[in-house]
Write a protein that holds these residues in place. Structure first.
Motif, PDB file in Angstrom:
ATOM      1  N   LEU A   9      48.233  54.076  47.801  1.00 59.90           N
ATOM      2  CA  LEU A   9      48.906  54.127  49.102  1.00 59.90           C
ATOM      3  C   LEU A   9      48.120  53.398  50.189  1.00 59.90           C
ATOM      4  N   LEU A  10      46.851  53.108  49.921  1.00 57.71           N
ATOM      5  CA  LEU A  10      45.980  52.533  50.947  1.00 57.71           C
ATOM      6  C   LEU A  10      45.560  51.117  50.625  1.00 57.71           C
ATOM      7  N   GLN A  11      46.344  50.423  49.858  1.00 54.75           N
ATOM      8  CA  GLN A  11      45.981  49.078  49.435  1.00 54.75           C
ATOM      9  C   GLN A  11      45.853  48.131  50.624  1.00 54.75           C
ATOM     10  N   SER A  52      51.116  52.243  41.311  1.00 50.82           N
ATOM     11  CA  SER A  52      52.328  51.711  41.933  1.00 50.82           C
ATOM     12  C   SER A  52      52.926  50.569  41.130  1.00 50.82           C
ATOM     13  N   PHE A  53      52.348  50.317  39.948  1.00 51.46           N
ATOM     14  CA  PHE A  53      52.751  49.227  39.065  1.00 51.46           C
ATOM     15  C   PHE A  53      52.552  47.855  39.696  1.00 51.46           C
ATOM     16  N   PHE A  74      50.825  50.385  54.552  1.00 50.15           N
ATOM     17  CA  PHE A  74      50.899  51.792  54.170  1.00 50.15           C
ATOM     18  C   PHE A  74      52.330  52.174  53.798  1.00 50.15           C
ATOM     19  N   ILE A  75      53.299  51.753  54.600  1.00 49.61           N
ATOM     20  CA  ILE A  75      54.695  52.076  54.314  1.00 49.61           C
ATOM     21  C   ILE A  75      55.158  51.391  53.032  1.00 49.61           C
ATOM     22  N   ILE A  76      54.805  50.118  52.878  1.00 48.38           N
ATOM     23  CA  ILE A  76      55.226  49.370  51.680  1.00 48.38           C
ATOM     24  C   ILE A  76      54.562  49.937  50.424  1.00 48.38           C
ATOM     25  N   SER A  77      53.258  50.217  50.504  1.00 49.84           N
ATOM     26  CA  SER A  77      52.543  50.767  49.349  1.00 49.84           C
ATOM     27  C   SER A  77      53.075  52.156  48.982  1.00 49.84           C
TER      28      SER A  77
END
Length: 234
Positions: free
Chosen positions: A91-93, A215-216, A173-176
């Motif tokens: 989620l934090l990429q 997240s693949f 953050f939203i995209i991940s």
């Protein structure tokens, strides 16, 4: 808004509950939403504030990443308190610990909340630069049910703060989160195959591998070790 969204609910892959449901939320629409979340394992992103009707929300208790014992109408101004070991979280990429820990304060409701044992606390909070034990960002992956919860409102402040600095932390953050929520559970995260099915004696066997995170997303620097055993003796 609910009337316009009802027709799109069935085809939604992810549900975003932004300070929802409230006391004024349509019962008919909420019934349909609860049915989709409970019966179709639709992943969801939940932004929790004091505006949420906890009684209505109780119908989703089994799906939430945390349990709510009490919530007040008052708020604390909090900042993320991220630990460096969490930067590997999907989620934090594409972000750094300094970017997260220097975000502007947002409003967290004064409440009694218990994070469920199977959930993961991604970030706790700081108040006036003092770390606190309160959870801020929580994720949950149980069976085929996935959810992300942010226990605060006004996260749009993160977007405004980073816009002037040419950072994309909020968007990432939203995209991940969306990628992680929508990632298939029935696919392998490590795939290994040979260049062909059969080889001649003494021929070099060629392998190729693909490694994905939770997240693949492809992992480019993964290290893969292969052990080969033969059931045939010479």
């Amino acid at each position: 808004l609910e009337n316009n969204s009802a027709s799109k609910l069935d085809s939604a892959n992810i549900i975003y509950l932004i300070e929802y449901p409230t006391v004024n939320s349509s019962e008919d629409f909420y019934d349909k939403l609860v049915n989709k979340l409970l019966n179709k394992n639709t992943p969801f992103f939940f932004l929790f504030s004091s505006e949420v009707d906890v009684k209505k929300l109780g119908r989703l208790n089994n799906l939430l990443p945390f349990s709510i014992q009490r919530v007040e109408k008052n708020y604390l101004q909090v900042q993320p308190d991220l630990q460096i070991n969490e930067l590997n979280n999907p989620l934090l990429q594409n972000s750094t610990i300094n970017e997260w820990n220097n975000l502007p304060p947002i409003s967290q409701p004064i409440s009694a909340i218990t994070v469920k044992p199977e959930s993961k606390i991604i970030s706790k909070i700081r108040i006036n630069n003092q770390p606190r034990n309160n959870a801020l960002i929580v994720s949950r992956n149980l069976g085929s049910k996935r959810s992300v919860g942010v226990i605060a409102k006004d996260i749009w402040r993160w977007k405004l703060q980073t816009a002037n600095k040419n950072l994309s932390l909020f968007d990432n953050f939203i995209i991940s989160s969306s990628r992680w929520l929508n990632a298939p559970d029935d696919q392998k995260k490590v795939k290994i195959k040979t260049s062909k099915k059969f080889y001649s004696s003494g021929e070099v066997i060629e392998f190729s591998a693909q490694v994905y995170d939770e997240s693949f997303n492809p992992v480019n620097d993964a290290e893969v070790k292969i052990n080969i055993n033969s059931k045939y003796s010479k």
